[in-house]
Scaffold this motif. Structure first.
Motif, PDB file in Angstrom:
ATOM      1  N   LEU A  26       0.616  -1.249  -0.056  1.00 53.50           N
ATOM      2  CA  LEU A  26      -0.079   0.657   0.113  1.00 53.50           C
ATOM      3  C   LEU A  26       1.401   1.190  -0.070  1.00 53.50           C
ATOM      4  O   LEU A  26       2.033   0.956   0.098  1.00 53.50           O
ATOM      5  N   PRO A  27       0.497   2.444   0.064  1.00 48.32           N
ATOM      6  CA  PRO A  27       1.634   3.509  -0.490  1.00 48.32           C
ATOM      7  C   PRO A  27       2.024   3.807   0.991  1.00 48.32           C
ATOM      8  O   PRO A  27       1.321   3.483   2.179  1.00 48.32           O
ATOM      9  N   ALA A  29       4.642   2.241   1.708  1.00 51.12           N
ATOM     10  CA  ALA A  29       5.477   0.857   1.989  1.00 51.12           C
ATOM     11  C   ALA A  29       6.624   1.109   2.156  1.00 51.12           C
ATOM     12  O   ALA A  29       6.974   1.640   1.162  1.00 51.12           O
ATOM     13  N   THR A  59      -0.561  -5.310  -5.478  1.00 44.68           N
ATOM     14  CA  THR A  59      -1.124  -3.902  -5.755  1.00 44.68           C
ATOM     15  C   THR A  59      -2.196  -3.538  -5.194  1.00 44.68           C
ATOM     16  O   THR A  59      -3.203  -4.163  -6.626  1.00 44.68           O
ATOM     17  N   GLN A  63      -3.874   2.093  -5.127  1.00 41.58           N
ATOM     18  CA  GLN A  63      -2.826   2.480  -3.593  1.00 41.58           C
ATOM     19  C   GLN A  63      -1.629   1.540  -3.681  1.00 41.58           C
ATOM     20  O   GLN A  63      -0.764   1.136  -2.824  1.00 41.58           O
ATOM     21  N   PRO A  65       2.286   1.886  -3.721  1.00 38.13           N
ATOM     22  CA  PRO A  65       3.415   3.276  -3.427  1.00 38.13           C
ATOM     23  C   PRO A  65       4.057   3.632  -5.227  1.00 38.13           C
ATOM     24  O   PRO A  65       3.733   2.401  -6.066  1.00 38.13           O
ATOM     25  N   SER A 103       2.537  -0.579   4.548  1.00 37.51           N
ATOM     26  CA  SER A 103       1.764   0.756   4.836  1.00 37.51           C
ATOM     27  C   SER A 103       2.588   1.719   4.959  1.00 37.51           C
ATOM     28  O   SER A 103       3.479   1.374   6.640  1.00 37.51           O
ATOM     29  N   GLU A 105       1.312   4.390   6.079  1.00 37.29           N
ATOM     30  CA  GLU A 105       0.433   5.783   5.966  1.00 37.29           C
ATOM     31  C   GLU A 105      -0.623   5.008   7.181  1.00 37.29           C
ATOM     32  O   GLU A 105      -1.092   3.878   7.019  1.00 37.29           O
ATOM     33  N   GLY A 136       0.384  -0.552   8.459  1.00 39.55           N
ATOM     34  CA  GLY A 136      -0.560  -2.253   7.864  1.00 39.55           C
ATOM     35  C   GLY A 136      -1.107  -2.579   8.585  1.00 39.55           C
ATOM     36  O   GLY A 136      -2.406  -2.408   8.876  1.00 39.55           O
ATOM     37  N   TRP A 139      -4.581  -0.152   9.161  1.00 41.25           N
ATOM     38  CA  TRP A 139      -5.632  -0.922   8.149  1.00 41.25           C
ATOM     39  C   TRP A 139      -6.205  -1.678   8.437  1.00 41.25           C
ATOM     40  O   TRP A 139      -7.691  -1.826   8.536  1.00 41.25           O
TER      41      TRP A 139
END
Length: 355
Positions: A26-27, A29, A59, A63, A65, A103, A105, A136, A139
């Motif tokens: 994910l973004p 990461a 991916t 979303q 990276p 992730s 974020e 992660g 999330w």
């Protein structure tokens, strides 16, 4: 799912078990976290033949990276359709025994992604382990997949997540794993190596964990009782005096400083120092100092070949009985018990569970 590298000649595919691992990127990461997982799995394949670990990177639609070298991992892009799409696209299972979500974020504002995560957990049922790496974990928590579990995340998000996701027991440990081994989490960076070493050791025995640690060039793998090392200002509540006091303690474990000396060297009164420790660490300076010394002693008992007396003296205890009594009061076992358990785990054949 296709393997990421050729089958080792020593492994007979028709007799060896396979474990498919899906890495969802994910973004934000971190490449280091991903590399840690892949390196641990690759080394595990070389060190044992009971199970072959295959992996694939994914991916999600919108979303991904933004690494310059992302293409080197040959990720498959999965469309997001909310998790109700039947057997294709967003509703299809990744067909994995281990799902790792990476992730950097913690925005948690994409309901399609949260629904997709819930769907994967539902399709995996009781057979799939799920791990959150760095952000992660946030999330997974937002998707309700860590409710009632202990979990960890990058240190800067812990306080906010304690308020936003109160159903999760958030800790500042390097990694967490529940009793079933189906829910795991770790901080960022090299913490993924520590988590994977622990998980692989659980599956194949302590001997493999030790061999893996050596193969990875690590002095030791950090255990689940170890806290993250956060930036000093953040860890100490932005208190420079407290940070300075703790630095003094950590630099003087073999010859502990009296509390009065720590306060004098930092430039505060003893009462002020005690207030700082109580406010930020909920402990008296002397108790926290003792905890630092005992934690170091535990690591040495588990990882070094020094004698118990040598370890006790190197951690600031005046004698063997003094060390043993303090250790038992804190960990509910003696230093000898600690070392005996470690030796027994080392002798246990790979794959054999503790009694």
């Amino acid at each position: 799912m296709p393997a990421s590298e050729p089958q080792p000649a020593a492994l007979a595919p028709e007799t060896a078990a396979h474990c498919r691992c899906a890495l969802v990127l994910l973004p934000g990461a971190a490449l280091l976290s991903v590399a840690g997982v892949l390196e641990a799995l690759q080394r595990a394949n070389a060190l044992q033949t009971a199970c072959r670990y295959d992996w694939r990177c994914f991916t999600l639609e919108g979303q991904a990276p933004t690494w310059p070298g992302l293409a080197l991992l040959a990720p498959v892009t999965v469309p997001l359709r909310g998790g109700e799409g039947g057997e294709e696209g967003g509703g299809a299972a990744l067909d994995a025994e281990l799902l790792l979500v990476f992730s950097g974020e913690a925005a948690l504002d994409d309901e399609r992604l949260l629904s997709w995560l819930r769907r994967q957990a539902q399709l995996g049922a009781e057979r799939m382990a799920i791990a959150g790496i760095d952000g992660g974990s946030a999330w997974l928590a937002a998707a309700g997949l860590l409710d009632g579990e202990r979990a960890t995340v990058a240190s800067e998000w812990i306080e906010a997540l304690q308020e936003e996701q109160p159903a999760v027991v958030w800790s500042d440990k390097v990694w967490e794993m529940n009793a079933s081994g189906l829910r795991m989490s770790c901080a960022g960076g090299s913490a993924s190596l520590d988590l994977m070493t622990a998980w692989l050791g659980r599956r194949h025995g302590e001997r493999l964990a030790q061999d893996l640690t050596l193969a990875l060039g690590l002095e030791r793998a950090r255990g689940r009782d170890e806290r993250q090392r956060r930036p000093v200002a953040e860890q100490r509540g932005n208190s420079p005096k407290l940070a300075e006091a703790l630095s003094l303690m950590e630099a003087n474990l073999a010859e502990p400083l009296p509390t009065e000396d720590v306060a004098r060297l930092v430039g505060v009164s003893r009462r002020q120092l005690e207030r700082l420790f109580k406010q930020h660490l909920d402990a008296l300076p002397s108790r926290y100092y003792l905890k630092l010394r005992l934690n170091r002693a535990r690591r040495l008992l588990q990882q070094s070949s020094q004698s118990i007396l040598q370890i006790g003296l190197s951690c600031g205890f005046s004698s063997g009985p003094h060390f043993s009594n303090a250790y038992k009061a804190h960990f509910d076992k003696t230093p000898r018990d600690e070392r005996s358990q470690r030796a027994a785990a080392w002798r246990r054949p790979a794959g054999e569970s503790p009694p």
